[in-house]
Write a protein that holds these residues in place. Structure first.
Motif, PDB file in Angstrom:
ATOM      1  N   VAL A 106       6.351  17.877   5.258  1.00  0.00           N
ATOM      2  CA  VAL A 106       6.501  17.235   3.959  1.00  0.00           C
ATOM      3  C   VAL A 106       5.679  15.962   4.021  1.00  0.00           C
ATOM      4  O   VAL A 106       5.936  15.087   4.855  1.00  0.00           O
ATOM      5  CB  VAL A 106       7.975  16.900   3.641  1.00  0.00           C
ATOM      6  CG1 VAL A 106       8.092  16.241   2.276  1.00  0.00           C
ATOM      7  CG2 VAL A 106       8.834  18.152   3.723  1.00  0.00           C
ATOM      8  N   THR A 107       4.661  15.885   3.179  1.00  0.00           N
ATOM      9  CA  THR A 107       3.758  14.732   3.199  1.00  0.00           C
ATOM     10  C   THR A 107       3.610  14.147   1.816  1.00  0.00           C
ATOM     11  O   THR A 107       3.770  14.855   0.811  1.00  0.00           O
ATOM     12  CB  THR A 107       2.364  15.138   3.734  1.00  0.00           C
ATOM     13  OG1 THR A 107       1.818  16.134   2.873  1.00  0.00           O
ATOM     14  CG2 THR A 107       2.438  15.678   5.143  1.00  0.00           C
ATOM     15  N   PRO A 108       3.264  12.881   1.741  1.00  0.00           N
ATOM     16  CA  PRO A 108       2.995  12.292   0.426  1.00  0.00           C
ATOM     17  C   PRO A 108       1.777  12.975  -0.188  1.00  0.00           C
ATOM     18  O   PRO A 108       0.843  13.366   0.516  1.00  0.00           O
ATOM     19  CB  PRO A 108       2.683  10.827   0.726  1.00  0.00           C
ATOM     20  CG  PRO A 108       3.152  10.593   2.118  1.00  0.00           C
ATOM     21  CD  PRO A 108       3.147  11.908   2.821  1.00  0.00           C
ATOM     22  N   ALA A 109       1.808  13.143  -1.501  1.00  0.00           N
ATOM     23  CA  ALA A 109       0.651  13.728  -2.198  1.00  0.00           C
ATOM     24  C   ALA A 109      -0.506  12.759  -2.169  1.00  0.00           C
ATOM     25  O   ALA A 109      -0.312  11.537  -2.056  1.00  0.00           O
ATOM     26  CB  ALA A 109       1.018  14.074  -3.630  1.00  0.00           C
ATOM     27  N   LYS A 110      -1.694  13.298  -2.256  1.00  0.00           N
ATOM     28  CA  LYS A 110      -2.889  12.441  -2.319  1.00  0.00           C
ATOM     29  C   LYS A 110      -2.871  11.673  -3.641  1.00  0.00           C
ATOM     30  O   LYS A 110      -2.438  12.192  -4.668  1.00  0.00           O
ATOM     31  CB  LYS A 110      -4.156  13.277  -2.221  1.00  0.00           C
ATOM     32  CG  LYS A 110      -4.296  13.953  -0.880  1.00  0.00           C
ATOM     33  CD  LYS A 110      -5.521  14.834  -0.853  1.00  0.00           C
ATOM     34  CE  LYS A 110      -5.567  15.554   0.489  1.00  0.00           C
ATOM     35  NZ  LYS A 110      -6.436  16.699   0.472  1.00  0.00           N
ATOM     36  N   VAL A 111      -3.363  10.462  -3.602  1.00  0.00           N
ATOM     37  CA  VAL A 111      -3.431   9.633  -4.804  1.00  0.00           C
ATOM     38  C   VAL A 111      -4.261  10.338  -5.861  1.00  0.00           C
ATOM     39  O   VAL A 111      -5.357  10.829  -5.585  1.00  0.00           O
ATOM     40  CB  VAL A 111      -4.017   8.240  -4.472  1.00  0.00           C
ATOM     41  CG1 VAL A 111      -4.145   7.407  -5.727  1.00  0.00           C
ATOM     42  CG2 VAL A 111      -3.163   7.537  -3.439  1.00  0.00           C
ATOM     43  N   GLY A 112      -3.701  10.442  -7.065  1.00  0.00           N
ATOM     44  CA  GLY A 112      -4.436  11.033  -8.165  1.00  0.00           C
ATOM     45  C   GLY A 112      -4.330  12.541  -8.263  1.00  0.00           C
ATOM     46  O   GLY A 112      -4.946  13.155  -9.111  1.00  0.00           O
ATOM     47  N   SER A 113      -3.517  13.173  -7.371  1.00  0.00           N
ATOM     48  CA  SER A 113      -3.406  14.635  -7.433  1.00  0.00           C
ATOM     49  C   SER A 113      -2.434  15.034  -8.529  1.00  0.00           C
ATOM     50  O   SER A 113      -1.469  14.352  -8.814  1.00  0.00           O
ATOM     51  CB  SER A 113      -2.954  15.208  -6.096  1.00  0.00           C
ATOM     52  OG  SER A 113      -1.639  14.791  -5.808  1.00  0.00           O
ATOM     53  N   ALA A 114      -2.723  16.158  -9.162  1.00  0.00           N
ATOM     54  CA  ALA A 114      -1.882  16.662 -10.241  1.00  0.00           C
ATOM     55  C   ALA A 114      -0.860  17.634  -9.662  1.00  0.00           C
ATOM     56  O   ALA A 114      -1.105  18.291  -8.669  1.00  0.00           O
ATOM     57  CB  ALA A 114      -2.734  17.372 -11.281  1.00  0.00           C
TER      58      ALA A 114
END
Length: 185
Positions: free
Chosen positions: A176-184
């Protein structure tokens, strides 16, 4: 910001055992079931479930196959067909059958909707059930699991990645990882 989290192989194997036990309990022998892994993440989960069920409930008749949902996805323009293409393979007539759709992660429900569309292109089963390795919540469509291995409390922007190694199950992991900045989503 959330920090990455990893779930190891022992927890994954226990979750698959729970899925198999719940399916066997709900479908006492003799029963005939289609176990269809949704490509690509559900294929290995379905294979492992089939192996566990063959050991724990040998009187069940299992037909294991795959569903390719590529052409039923509502986001095909943004997510083209993956390179690891696994075509639909349904080993028999599903008309009047009980089908268990198998996938690795349940999130918004869009994949399940696409899987149902693909399934019904091939016939009309009597009953369709859903077996999921990881339910992470945040549904956008009215789908719930019949069988769930793990439930994770995630944020909508996080990414849940299941990696099942067919050659070496000791290397299985869920991250479980943080989503990339700006990903939809």
């Amino acid at each position: 910001m959330a920090t990455p989290k990893t779930i190891g192989s022992d927890d994954i194997h226990a979750a698959i055992d729970r899925l198999a036990a719940a399916i066997a309990q709900h479908h006492p022998a003799p029963a005939s079931l289609f176990l269809l892994g949704i490509a690509n993440g559900g294929i290995e989960v379905a294979r492992r479930l089939a192996r566990r069920l063959a050991q724990s409930a040998p009187a069940l008749t299992l037909k294991t196959g795959t569903l390719d949902i590529s052409f039923h996805r509502d986001d095909i323009a943004r997510n083209p067909i993956p390179k690891e293409f696994a075509p639909t393979h349904i080993p028999g007539d599903i008309h009047g059958a009980t089908v268990i759709l198998v996938d690795d992660v349940l999130f918004s429900g869009r994949t399940i909707k696409a899987a149902l569309d693909e399934l019904f292109d091939h016939g009309r089963p009597t009953k369709v059930e859903l077996a999921i390795l990881v339910d992470r919540g945040h549904r956008r469509m009215p789908f719930a699991t019949d069988y769930c291995g793990l439930t994770l409390d995630t944020r909508p922007a996080e990414k849940v990645v299941v990696a099942l190694d067919p050659a070496d199950p000791s290397r299985d992991a869920i991250r479980v990882t943080p989503a990339k900045v700006g990903s939809a989503l």
